[in-house]
Design a protein around this motif. Structure first.
Motif, mmCIF file in Angstrom:
data_model
loop_
_atom_site.group_PDB
_atom_site.id
_atom_site.type_symbol
_atom_site.label_atom_id
_atom_site.label_comp_id
_atom_site.label_asym_id
_atom_site.label_seq_id
_atom_site.Cartn_x
_atom_site.Cartn_y
_atom_site.Cartn_z
ATOM 1 N N SER A 13 0.822 -1.209 0.000
ATOM 2 C CA SER A 13 0.000 0.000 0.000
ATOM 3 C C SER A 13 0.854 1.256 0.000
ATOM 4 O O SER A 13 0.485 2.271 -0.596
ATOM 5 C CB SER A 13 -0.918 -0.009 1.228
ATOM 6 O OG SER A 13 -1.703 1.163 1.277
ATOM 7 N N ALA A 14 2.018 1.182 0.657
ATOM 8 C CA ALA A 14 2.918 2.345 0.700
ATOM 9 C C ALA A 14 3.387 2.720 -0.693
ATOM 10 O O ALA A 14 3.567 3.913 -0.994
ATOM 11 C CB ALA A 14 4.113 2.044 1.604
ATOM 12 N N LEU A 15 3.588 1.716 -1.542
ATOM 13 C CA LEU A 15 3.999 1.999 -2.912
ATOM 14 C C LEU A 15 2.901 2.716 -3.680
ATOM 15 O O LEU A 15 3.176 3.557 -4.544
ATOM 16 C CB LEU A 15 4.361 0.700 -3.641
ATOM 17 C CG LEU A 15 5.667 -0.002 -3.246
ATOM 18 C CD1 LEU A 15 5.784 -1.336 -3.974
ATOM 19 C CD2 LEU A 15 6.864 0.878 -3.569
ATOM 20 N N GLU A 16 1.645 2.389 -3.377
ATOM 21 C CA GLU A 16 0.524 2.923 -4.143
ATOM 22 C C GLU A 16 -0.079 4.179 -3.536
ATOM 23 O O GLU A 16 -0.984 4.770 -4.122
ATOM 24 C CB GLU A 16 -0.567 1.851 -4.263
ATOM 25 C CG GLU A 16 -0.117 0.628 -5.057
ATOM 26 C CD GLU A 16 -1.224 -0.394 -5.210
ATOM 27 O OE1 GLU A 16 -2.213 -0.305 -4.450
ATOM 28 O OE2 GLU A 16 -1.117 -1.263 -6.103
ATOM 29 N N THR A 17 0.431 4.583 -2.399
ATOM 30 C CA THR A 17 -0.072 5.800 -1.771
ATOM 31 C C THR A 17 0.440 7.029 -2.516
ATOM 32 O O THR A 17 1.630 7.139 -2.805
ATOM 33 C CB THR A 17 0.368 5.874 -0.300
ATOM 34 O OG1 THR A 17 -0.169 4.746 0.404
ATOM 35 C CG2 THR A 17 -0.111 7.163 0.347
ATOM 36 N N SER A 18 -0.447 7.953 -2.823
ATOM 37 C CA SER A 18 -0.047 9.183 -3.498
ATOM 38 C C SER A 18 0.446 10.197 -2.464
ATOM 39 O O SER A 18 -0.231 10.457 -1.469
ATOM 40 C CB SER A 18 -1.230 9.773 -4.274
ATOM 41 O OG SER A 18 -1.623 8.917 -5.322
#
Length: 480
Positions: free
Chosen positions: A383-388
Protein backbone atom coordinates in the motif's frame (compact mmCIF):
# COMPACT_ATOMS: atom_id res chain seq x y z
CA UNK A 1 60.48 38.92 -83.69
CA UNK A 2 63.87 37.27 -83.91
CA UNK A 3 64.35 33.51 -84.01
CA UNK A 4 65.90 33.66 -80.53
CA UNK A 5 62.98 35.72 -79.25
CA UNK A 6 60.51 33.22 -80.68
CA UNK A 7 62.33 30.34 -79.01
CA UNK A 8 62.41 32.15 -75.65
CA UNK A 9 58.69 32.89 -75.91
CA UNK A 10 57.95 29.27 -76.80
CA UNK A 11 60.11 27.98 -73.91
CA UNK A 12 58.23 30.20 -71.46
CA UNK A 13 55.00 28.80 -72.89
CA UNK A 14 56.20 25.23 -72.41
CA UNK A 15 57.17 26.04 -68.84
CA UNK A 16 53.72 27.51 -68.15
CA UNK A 17 51.95 24.58 -69.81
CA UNK A 18 53.99 22.10 -67.79
CA UNK A 19 53.18 23.83 -64.49
CA UNK A 20 49.55 24.20 -65.53
CA UNK A 21 49.32 20.47 -66.20
CA UNK A 22 50.76 19.72 -62.77
CA UNK A 23 48.22 22.05 -61.14
CA UNK A 24 45.32 20.40 -62.99
CA UNK A 25 46.60 16.98 -61.89
CA UNK A 26 46.75 18.09 -58.26
CA UNK A 27 43.28 19.63 -58.43
CA UNK A 28 41.70 16.46 -59.81
CA UNK A 29 43.49 14.13 -57.39
CA UNK A 30 42.41 16.30 -54.42
CA UNK A 31 38.85 16.94 -55.55
CA UNK A 32 37.47 15.24 -52.41
CA UNK A 33 40.26 16.20 -50.02
CA UNK A 34 38.90 18.24 -47.08
CA UNK A 35 40.25 21.80 -46.79
CA UNK A 36 41.81 21.66 -50.28
CA UNK A 37 41.46 24.90 -52.24
CA UNK A 38 41.37 24.80 -56.05
CA UNK A 39 44.66 26.02 -57.56
CA UNK A 40 45.03 28.18 -60.64
CA UNK A 41 48.07 29.65 -62.34
CA UNK A 42 48.59 33.42 -62.53
CA UNK A 43 50.22 34.54 -65.79
CA UNK A 44 51.23 37.87 -67.33
CA UNK A 45 52.73 38.86 -70.68
CA UNK A 46 56.49 39.13 -71.14
CA UNK A 47 57.35 41.82 -73.67
CA UNK A 48 60.83 43.29 -73.56
CA UNK A 49 61.66 44.69 -76.98
CA UNK A 50 61.47 41.88 -79.48
CA UNK A 51 61.19 39.20 -76.78
CA UNK A 52 57.71 37.90 -75.89
CA UNK A 53 56.21 35.03 -73.95
CA UNK A 54 54.48 34.56 -70.59
CA UNK A 55 55.63 35.06 -67.03
CA UNK A 56 54.41 32.82 -64.19
CA UNK A 57 53.40 35.22 -61.41
CA UNK A 58 52.35 32.55 -58.92
CA UNK A 59 49.69 30.02 -57.95
CA UNK A 60 46.36 31.22 -56.58
CA UNK A 61 44.03 29.31 -54.27
CA UNK A 62 40.27 29.74 -54.63
CA UNK A 63 37.86 29.00 -51.79
CA UNK A 64 34.48 30.37 -50.74
CA UNK A 65 35.23 31.77 -47.28
CA UNK A 66 31.56 32.39 -46.55
CA UNK A 67 30.63 28.74 -47.14
CA UNK A 68 33.63 27.58 -45.09
CA UNK A 69 32.59 29.79 -42.17
CA UNK A 70 29.00 28.48 -42.30
CA UNK A 71 30.28 24.89 -42.50
CA UNK A 72 32.43 25.37 -39.39
CA UNK A 73 29.46 26.79 -37.51
CA UNK A 74 27.29 23.84 -38.58
CA UNK A 75 29.98 21.38 -37.52
CA UNK A 76 30.19 22.94 -34.05
CA UNK A 77 26.40 22.83 -33.66
CA UNK A 78 26.31 19.18 -34.74
CA UNK A 79 29.05 18.22 -32.31
CA UNK A 80 27.19 20.00 -29.52
CA UNK A 81 23.88 18.29 -30.32
CA UNK A 82 25.53 14.88 -30.71
CA UNK A 83 27.10 15.18 -27.26
CA UNK A 84 23.69 15.85 -25.69
CA UNK A 85 21.98 13.00 -27.55
CA UNK A 86 24.73 10.54 -26.58
CA UNK A 87 24.29 11.46 -22.92
CA UNK A 88 20.50 11.10 -22.89
CA UNK A 89 20.64 7.78 -24.75
CA UNK A 90 23.12 6.41 -22.22
CA UNK A 91 21.03 7.77 -19.36
CA UNK A 92 17.92 6.16 -20.79
CA UNK A 93 19.79 2.87 -21.00
CA UNK A 94 20.82 3.24 -17.35
CA UNK A 95 17.29 4.09 -16.17
CA UNK A 96 15.56 1.68 -18.50
CA UNK A 97 12.50 2.20 -20.67
CA UNK A 98 8.96 1.01 -20.02
CA UNK A 99 8.67 -2.74 -20.42
CA UNK A 100 12.34 -3.40 -19.71
CA UNK A 101 12.44 -5.88 -16.83
CA UNK A 102 15.99 -4.80 -15.99
CA UNK A 103 15.07 -1.11 -15.97
CA UNK A 104 13.93 0.71 -12.85
CA UNK A 105 10.27 0.49 -13.84
CA UNK A 106 10.61 -3.25 -14.41
CA UNK A 107 12.38 -3.77 -11.09
CA UNK A 108 9.79 -1.67 -9.25
CA UNK A 109 6.97 -3.68 -10.84
CA UNK A 110 8.68 -6.96 -9.86
CA UNK A 111 9.03 -5.77 -6.27
CA UNK A 112 5.36 -4.79 -6.09
CA UNK A 113 4.28 -8.12 -7.61
CA UNK A 114 6.45 -9.98 -5.07
CA UNK A 115 4.77 -8.11 -2.22
CA UNK A 116 1.34 -9.07 -3.54
CA UNK A 117 2.41 -12.70 -3.98
CA UNK A 118 3.94 -12.83 -0.50
CA UNK A 119 0.84 -11.26 1.07
CA UNK A 120 -1.31 -14.01 -0.47
CA UNK A 121 0.86 -16.72 1.17
CA UNK A 122 2.95 -15.12 3.93
CA UNK A 123 3.79 -18.54 5.30
CA UNK A 124 5.90 -19.45 2.24
CA UNK A 125 9.54 -18.63 2.88
CA UNK A 126 10.40 -18.64 -0.81
CA UNK A 127 7.92 -15.84 -1.46
CA UNK A 128 9.37 -13.77 1.34
CA UNK A 129 12.81 -14.48 -0.07
CA UNK A 130 11.68 -13.37 -3.55
CA UNK A 131 10.31 -10.13 -2.11
CA UNK A 132 13.58 -9.31 -0.36
CA UNK A 133 15.54 -10.24 -3.49
CA UNK A 134 13.36 -7.99 -5.68
CA UNK A 135 13.75 -5.14 -3.20
CA UNK A 136 17.50 -5.65 -3.47
CA UNK A 137 17.32 -5.63 -7.28
CA UNK A 138 15.48 -2.30 -7.13
CA UNK A 139 18.18 -0.88 -4.87
CA UNK A 140 20.90 -2.18 -7.19
CA UNK A 141 19.15 -0.68 -10.22
CA UNK A 142 18.96 2.74 -8.62
CA UNK A 143 22.59 2.58 -7.47
CA UNK A 144 23.77 1.42 -10.90
CA UNK A 145 21.88 4.25 -12.60
CA UNK A 146 23.46 6.75 -10.21
CA UNK A 147 26.90 5.30 -10.85
CA UNK A 148 26.25 5.50 -14.58
CA UNK A 149 25.45 9.21 -14.30
CA UNK A 150 28.70 9.90 -12.47
CA UNK A 151 30.64 7.79 -14.97
CA UNK A 152 29.20 9.91 -17.79
CA UNK A 153 30.11 13.10 -15.92
CA UNK A 154 33.64 11.78 -15.40
CA UNK A 155 33.85 10.90 -19.08
CA UNK A 156 32.68 14.41 -20.00
CA UNK A 157 35.35 15.90 -17.74
CA UNK A 158 37.98 13.79 -19.51
CA UNK A 159 36.69 14.88 -22.92
CA UNK A 160 36.85 18.52 -21.82
CA UNK A 161 40.53 18.04 -20.99
CA UNK A 162 41.10 16.39 -24.38
CA UNK A 163 39.29 19.20 -26.21
CA UNK A 164 41.33 21.83 -24.35
CA UNK A 165 44.60 20.06 -25.21
CA UNK A 166 43.59 19.79 -28.88
CA UNK A 167 42.49 23.43 -28.89
CA UNK A 168 45.78 24.70 -27.45
CA UNK A 169 47.82 22.65 -29.93
CA UNK A 170 45.71 23.85 -32.86
CA UNK A 171 45.98 27.51 -31.81
CA UNK A 172 49.76 27.23 -31.66
CA UNK A 173 49.75 25.64 -35.12
CA UNK A 174 47.68 28.50 -36.57
CA UNK A 175 50.06 31.02 -35.00
CA UNK A 176 53.04 29.33 -36.67
CA UNK A 177 51.22 28.99 -40.00
CA UNK A 178 50.38 32.69 -39.88
CA UNK A 179 54.08 33.46 -39.53
CA UNK A 180 55.07 31.19 -42.44
CA UNK A 181 52.33 32.49 -44.74
CA UNK A 182 53.20 36.11 -43.99
CA UNK A 183 56.89 35.44 -44.63
CA UNK A 184 56.14 33.80 -47.99
CA UNK A 185 53.92 36.66 -49.11
CA UNK A 186 56.50 39.26 -48.07
CA UNK A 187 59.00 37.51 -50.39
CA UNK A 188 56.51 37.64 -53.25
CA UNK A 189 55.64 33.94 -53.08
CA UNK A 190 52.38 32.09 -52.52
CA UNK A 191 51.42 29.49 -49.93
CA UNK A 192 48.46 27.39 -51.14
CA UNK A 193 49.61 24.28 -49.26
CA UNK A 194 50.04 26.27 -46.05
CA UNK A 195 46.61 27.82 -46.54
CA UNK A 196 45.12 24.32 -46.94
CA UNK A 197 46.80 23.23 -43.74
CA UNK A 198 45.62 26.30 -41.86
CA UNK A 199 42.06 25.77 -43.03
CA UNK A 200 42.22 22.17 -41.79
CA UNK A 201 43.46 23.32 -38.38
CA UNK A 202 40.78 26.01 -38.22
CA UNK A 203 38.18 23.33 -39.00
CA UNK A 204 39.49 21.31 -36.05
CA UNK A 205 39.15 24.34 -33.78
CA UNK A 206 35.70 25.10 -35.19
CA UNK A 207 34.35 21.68 -34.21
CA UNK A 208 35.42 22.29 -30.60
CA UNK A 209 34.39 25.95 -30.34
CA UNK A 210 32.35 28.01 -32.83
CA UNK A 211 34.78 30.58 -34.25
CA UNK A 212 35.13 33.49 -36.62
CA UNK A 213 38.41 33.66 -38.55
CA UNK A 214 39.09 37.33 -39.30
CA UNK A 215 41.63 38.22 -42.05
CA UNK A 216 44.65 40.28 -41.01
CA UNK A 217 47.43 41.90 -43.03
CA UNK A 218 49.77 39.75 -45.14
CA UNK A 219 47.57 36.65 -45.14
CA UNK A 220 47.35 36.14 -41.38
CA UNK A 221 44.08 35.49 -39.51
CA UNK A 222 42.77 36.26 -36.02
CA UNK A 223 40.37 33.89 -34.25
CA UNK A 224 37.40 34.97 -32.15
CA UNK A 225 34.73 32.74 -30.61
CA UNK A 226 31.03 33.41 -31.07
CA UNK A 227 31.00 34.09 -27.33
CA UNK A 228 33.46 36.96 -27.71
CA UNK A 229 36.72 35.36 -26.53
CA UNK A 230 39.91 36.18 -28.43
CA UNK A 231 41.67 32.88 -29.11
CA UNK A 232 44.36 34.28 -31.40
CA UNK A 233 45.39 37.73 -32.52
CA UNK A 234 49.09 37.68 -33.40
CA UNK A 235 49.75 35.29 -30.51
CA UNK A 236 47.68 32.30 -29.44
CA UNK A 237 45.83 32.26 -26.13
CA UNK A 238 46.41 29.40 -23.71
CA UNK A 239 43.28 27.69 -22.38
CA UNK A 240 43.58 26.08 -18.95
CA UNK A 241 41.59 23.27 -17.37
CA UNK A 242 42.18 20.95 -14.39
CA UNK A 243 40.92 17.43 -15.04
CA UNK A 244 39.42 15.29 -12.27
CA UNK A 245 40.21 11.59 -12.13
CA UNK A 246 36.72 10.86 -10.80
CA UNK A 247 33.69 13.16 -10.69
CA UNK A 248 31.24 12.53 -7.84
CA UNK A 249 27.73 13.76 -7.18
CA UNK A 250 29.13 16.16 -4.56
CA UNK A 251 31.23 18.02 -7.12
CA UNK A 252 29.82 20.87 -9.18
CA UNK A 253 31.19 23.87 -11.02
CA UNK A 254 29.02 26.21 -8.96
CA UNK A 255 30.46 24.86 -5.70
CA UNK A 256 34.00 25.36 -6.99
CA UNK A 257 34.84 21.66 -6.69
CA UNK A 258 35.11 21.18 -10.46
CA UNK A 259 37.33 23.11 -12.82
CA UNK A 260 36.10 25.75 -15.20
CA UNK A 261 38.24 27.31 -17.93
CA UNK A 262 41.01 29.84 -17.80
CA UNK A 263 42.50 31.90 -20.60
CA UNK A 264 46.09 33.00 -20.17
CA UNK A 265 45.75 32.26 -16.46
CA UNK A 266 42.54 34.26 -15.97
CA UNK A 267 39.12 32.73 -15.29
CA UNK A 268 36.78 32.83 -18.27
CA UNK A 269 33.08 32.05 -18.55
CA UNK A 270 32.52 28.62 -20.05
CA UNK A 271 29.72 30.18 -22.13
CA UNK A 272 32.40 32.17 -24.00
CA UNK A 273 33.55 28.88 -25.54
CA UNK A 274 30.15 27.18 -25.75
CA UNK A 275 28.42 25.80 -28.81
CA UNK A 276 30.77 23.02 -29.96
CA UNK A 277 31.95 19.74 -28.46
CA UNK A 278 33.67 21.58 -25.59
CA UNK A 279 30.47 23.34 -24.55
CA UNK A 280 28.49 20.14 -25.00
CA UNK A 281 30.73 18.27 -22.57
CA UNK A 282 30.42 21.08 -20.03
CA UNK A 283 26.64 20.81 -20.32
CA UNK A 284 26.80 17.05 -19.70
CA UNK A 285 29.06 17.45 -16.69
CA UNK A 286 27.50 20.52 -15.08
CA UNK A 287 23.86 20.64 -16.26
CA UNK A 288 22.40 17.43 -17.63
CA UNK A 289 24.30 15.10 -15.30
CA UNK A 290 23.62 17.18 -12.20
CA UNK A 291 19.89 17.46 -12.99
CA UNK A 292 19.59 13.71 -13.61
CA UNK A 293 21.35 12.95 -10.33
CA UNK A 294 19.04 15.29 -8.43
CA UNK A 295 15.97 13.58 -9.87
CA UNK A 296 17.30 10.13 -9.05
CA UNK A 297 18.19 11.19 -5.50
CA UNK A 298 14.69 12.63 -5.10
CA UNK A 299 13.17 9.33 -6.23
CA UNK A 300 15.39 7.41 -3.79
CA UNK A 301 14.38 9.78 -0.99
CA UNK A 302 10.71 9.26 -1.71
CA UNK A 303 11.23 5.48 -1.60
CA UNK A 304 13.09 5.68 1.71
CA UNK A 305 10.53 7.93 3.37
CA UNK A 306 7.55 5.82 2.31
CA UNK A 307 8.87 2.74 4.10
CA UNK A 308 10.32 4.51 7.15
CA UNK A 309 6.87 5.59 8.33
CA UNK A 310 5.90 3.84 11.63
CA UNK A 311 2.33 3.81 10.28
CA UNK A 312 3.53 1.30 7.67
CA UNK A 313 5.65 -0.83 10.04
CA UNK A 314 4.49 -0.58 13.64
CA UNK A 315 7.73 -2.16 14.89
CA UNK A 316 9.60 1.00 13.90
CA UNK A 317 9.99 4.11 16.00
CA UNK A 318 10.17 7.62 14.57
CA UNK A 319 13.63 8.12 13.11
CA UNK A 320 14.35 4.42 12.63
CA UNK A 321 15.50 3.30 9.18
CA UNK A 322 12.81 1.53 7.16
CA UNK A 323 13.09 -1.15 4.50
CA UNK A 324 15.24 1.17 2.35
CA UNK A 325 18.06 2.97 4.12
CA UNK A 326 20.89 5.42 3.65
CA UNK A 327 23.83 2.98 3.70
CA UNK A 328 22.10 1.06 6.52
CA UNK A 329 21.25 4.13 8.58
CA UNK A 330 18.24 6.42 8.82
CA UNK A 331 17.97 9.09 6.13
CA UNK A 332 18.81 12.70 6.99
CA UNK A 333 16.98 15.16 4.73
CA UNK A 334 20.01 17.48 4.87
CA UNK A 335 22.11 14.75 3.24
CA UNK A 336 20.10 13.95 0.12
CA UNK A 337 22.90 14.42 -2.43
CA UNK A 338 24.19 11.03 -3.52
CA UNK A 339 21.45 9.09 -1.69
CA UNK A 340 20.71 7.00 -4.78
CA UNK A 341 24.25 5.57 -4.73
CA UNK A 342 24.13 4.94 -0.96
CA UNK A 343 20.70 3.33 -1.01
CA UNK A 344 20.71 -0.06 0.73
CA UNK A 345 18.31 -2.62 2.15
CA UNK A 346 17.83 -2.55 5.88
CA UNK A 347 20.44 -4.89 7.32
CA UNK A 348 17.77 -6.49 9.54
CA UNK A 349 16.12 -8.08 6.51
CA UNK A 350 19.12 -8.51 4.23
CA UNK A 351 20.50 -12.08 4.41
CA UNK A 352 23.81 -10.90 2.95
CA UNK A 353 24.21 -8.59 5.95
CA UNK A 354 23.18 -11.22 8.49
CA UNK A 355 19.50 -10.26 8.51
CA UNK A 356 16.41 -12.48 8.51
CA UNK A 357 13.94 -12.49 5.64
CA UNK A 358 10.97 -13.19 7.96
CA UNK A 359 11.22 -9.57 9.17
CA UNK A 360 9.73 -8.45 5.83
CA UNK A 361 6.55 -10.11 7.15
CA UNK A 362 6.80 -9.59 10.91
CA UNK A 363 8.48 -6.19 11.13
CA UNK A 364 11.99 -4.79 10.84
CA UNK A 365 12.08 -4.15 14.56
CA UNK A 366 10.72 -7.58 15.51
CA UNK A 367 12.91 -9.67 17.76
CA UNK A 368 11.20 -12.95 16.98
CA UNK A 369 8.94 -14.46 14.34
CA UNK A 370 5.23 -13.74 14.52
CA UNK A 371 2.23 -15.50 13.05
CA UNK A 372 3.30 -17.02 9.73
CA UNK A 373 -0.14 -16.35 8.24
CA UNK A 374 -0.21 -12.65 9.10
CA UNK A 375 0.06 -10.55 5.93
CA UNK A 376 -0.69 -7.19 7.55
CA UNK A 377 2.80 -5.73 7.11
CA UNK A 378 3.18 -7.05 3.56
CA UNK A 379 -0.13 -5.40 2.61
CA UNK A 380 1.03 -2.18 4.27
CA UNK A 381 4.30 -2.24 2.33
CA UNK A 382 2.44 -2.77 -0.92
CA UNK A 383 0.00 0.00 0.00
CA UNK A 384 2.92 2.34 0.70
CA UNK A 385 4.00 2.00 -2.91
CA UNK A 386 0.52 2.92 -4.14
CA UNK A 387 -0.07 5.80 -1.77
CA UNK A 388 -0.05 9.18 -3.50
CA UNK A 389 2.20 11.73 -1.79
CA UNK A 390 3.86 14.97 -2.79
CA UNK A 391 7.59 14.42 -3.38
CA UNK A 392 9.73 16.27 -0.87
CA UNK A 393 12.32 17.16 -3.52
CA UNK A 394 13.02 16.94 -7.23
CA UNK A 395 11.33 18.49 -10.21
CA UNK A 396 8.16 16.38 -10.36
CA UNK A 397 5.58 19.13 -10.06
CA UNK A 398 3.34 19.85 -7.11
CA UNK A 399 0.92 16.95 -7.43
CA UNK A 400 0.71 13.83 -5.27
CA UNK A 401 2.21 10.76 -6.92
CA UNK A 402 2.56 7.05 -6.30
CA UNK A 403 5.99 5.46 -6.58
CA UNK A 404 5.19 4.20 -10.07
CA UNK A 405 3.88 7.65 -11.06
CA UNK A 406 7.05 9.25 -9.76
CA UNK A 407 9.26 6.93 -11.78
CA UNK A 408 7.04 7.34 -14.83
CA UNK A 409 7.35 11.13 -14.53
CA UNK A 410 11.13 10.82 -14.36
CA UNK A 411 11.28 8.47 -17.35
CA UNK A 412 8.79 10.54 -19.34
CA UNK A 413 10.72 13.75 -18.74
CA UNK A 414 13.91 12.00 -19.80
CA UNK A 415 12.30 10.64 -22.99
CA UNK A 416 10.95 14.09 -23.86
CA UNK A 417 14.31 15.76 -23.32
CA UNK A 418 16.06 13.08 -25.37
CA UNK A 419 13.51 13.50 -28.17
CA UNK A 420 14.10 17.26 -28.24
CA UNK A 421 17.86 16.70 -28.34
CA UNK A 422 17.44 14.26 -31.25
CA UNK A 423 15.35 16.82 -33.14
CA UNK A 424 18.13 19.37 -32.67
CA UNK A 425 20.65 16.81 -33.90
CA UNK A 426 18.52 16.05 -36.97
CA UNK A 427 18.43 19.73 -37.84
CA UNK A 428 22.13 20.38 -37.23
CA UNK A 429 23.14 17.21 -39.09
CA UNK A 430 21.01 18.15 -42.10
CA UNK A 431 22.51 21.64 -42.14
CA UNK A 432 26.03 20.24 -41.86
CA UNK A 433 25.39 17.75 -44.68
CA UNK A 434 23.97 20.40 -46.99
CA UNK A 435 26.83 22.78 -46.35
CA UNK A 436 29.34 19.98 -46.87
CA UNK A 437 27.81 19.29 -50.27
CA UNK A 438 27.83 23.00 -51.08
CA UNK A 439 31.48 23.24 -50.04
CA UNK A 440 32.37 20.33 -52.32
CA UNK A 441 30.45 21.88 -55.21
CA UNK A 442 32.36 25.13 -54.66
CA UNK A 443 35.62 23.19 -54.79
CA UNK A 444 37.30 21.43 -57.67
CA UNK A 445 35.22 21.19 -60.84
CA UNK A 446 36.58 18.04 -62.51
CA UNK A 447 34.93 18.80 -65.87
CA UNK A 448 36.44 22.25 -65.99
CA UNK A 449 39.84 20.89 -65.00
CA UNK A 450 39.74 18.36 -67.86
CA UNK A 451 38.87 21.16 -70.26
CA UNK A 452 41.85 23.13 -68.95
CA UNK A 453 44.02 20.07 -69.49
CA UNK A 454 43.03 19.89 -73.17
CA UNK A 455 43.82 23.59 -73.59
CA UNK A 456 47.19 23.13 -71.91
CA UNK A 457 48.00 20.16 -74.18
CA UNK A 458 47.20 22.27 -77.23
CA UNK A 459 49.32 25.13 -75.90
CA UNK A 460 52.19 22.73 -75.20
CA UNK A 461 51.97 21.31 -78.72
CA UNK A 462 51.86 24.80 -80.26
CA UNK A 463 54.91 26.00 -78.35
CA UNK A 464 56.77 22.81 -79.17
CA UNK A 465 55.99 23.40 -82.86
CA UNK A 466 57.38 26.96 -82.60
CA UNK A 467 60.63 25.60 -81.15
CA UNK A 468 60.78 22.96 -83.88
CA UNK A 469 60.25 25.61 -86.58
CA UNK A 470 62.91 27.86 -85.07
CA UNK A 471 65.30 24.94 -84.95
CA UNK A 472 64.67 24.20 -88.62
CA UNK A 473 65.29 27.89 -89.48
CA UNK A 474 68.60 27.92 -87.64
CA UNK A 475 69.64 24.67 -89.30
CA UNK A 476 68.78 26.11 -92.72
CA UNK A 477 70.77 29.26 -91.98
CA UNK A 478 73.81 27.28 -90.89
CA UNK A 479 73.80 25.42 -94.22
CA UNK A 480 73.92 28.62 -96.27
Amino acid sequence: MSITGAMNAAISGLRAASLGTEIVSNNISNALTPSYGTRSMDLSALNFGATGGVRIDGISRQVNESVIADLRSADAAQQNSQTAVDFFLQLEDAIGIAGDENGLSGRLASFEESLIAAASRPDLTERLSDTVADAGRLVDGIANAAQGIQDMRTSADTKIAQDVATLNTALEQVEQLNIQITANLSRGGSSPALLDQRQSVLDTIGAIVPINAVPRDNGAVAIYTDGGAVLLDITAATIGFDQQNVVTEFQTLEAGTLSGLTMNGQDIRTSALAGGSLGGNFEVRDTYGVAAQEQLDAFARDLVERFADPAVDSTLSTGDPGLFTDAGAAFDSADEVGLSRRLALNFAVDPEAGGEIWRIRDGLGATSTGLVGDSTLLNSLQSALETSRIPASGDFGSGALTTADLLSSFSGSLASTRSNAEQDLTFTSARFTELTQLSLSEGVDSDKELQNLLILEQAYAANARVIQAADEMIETLTRL
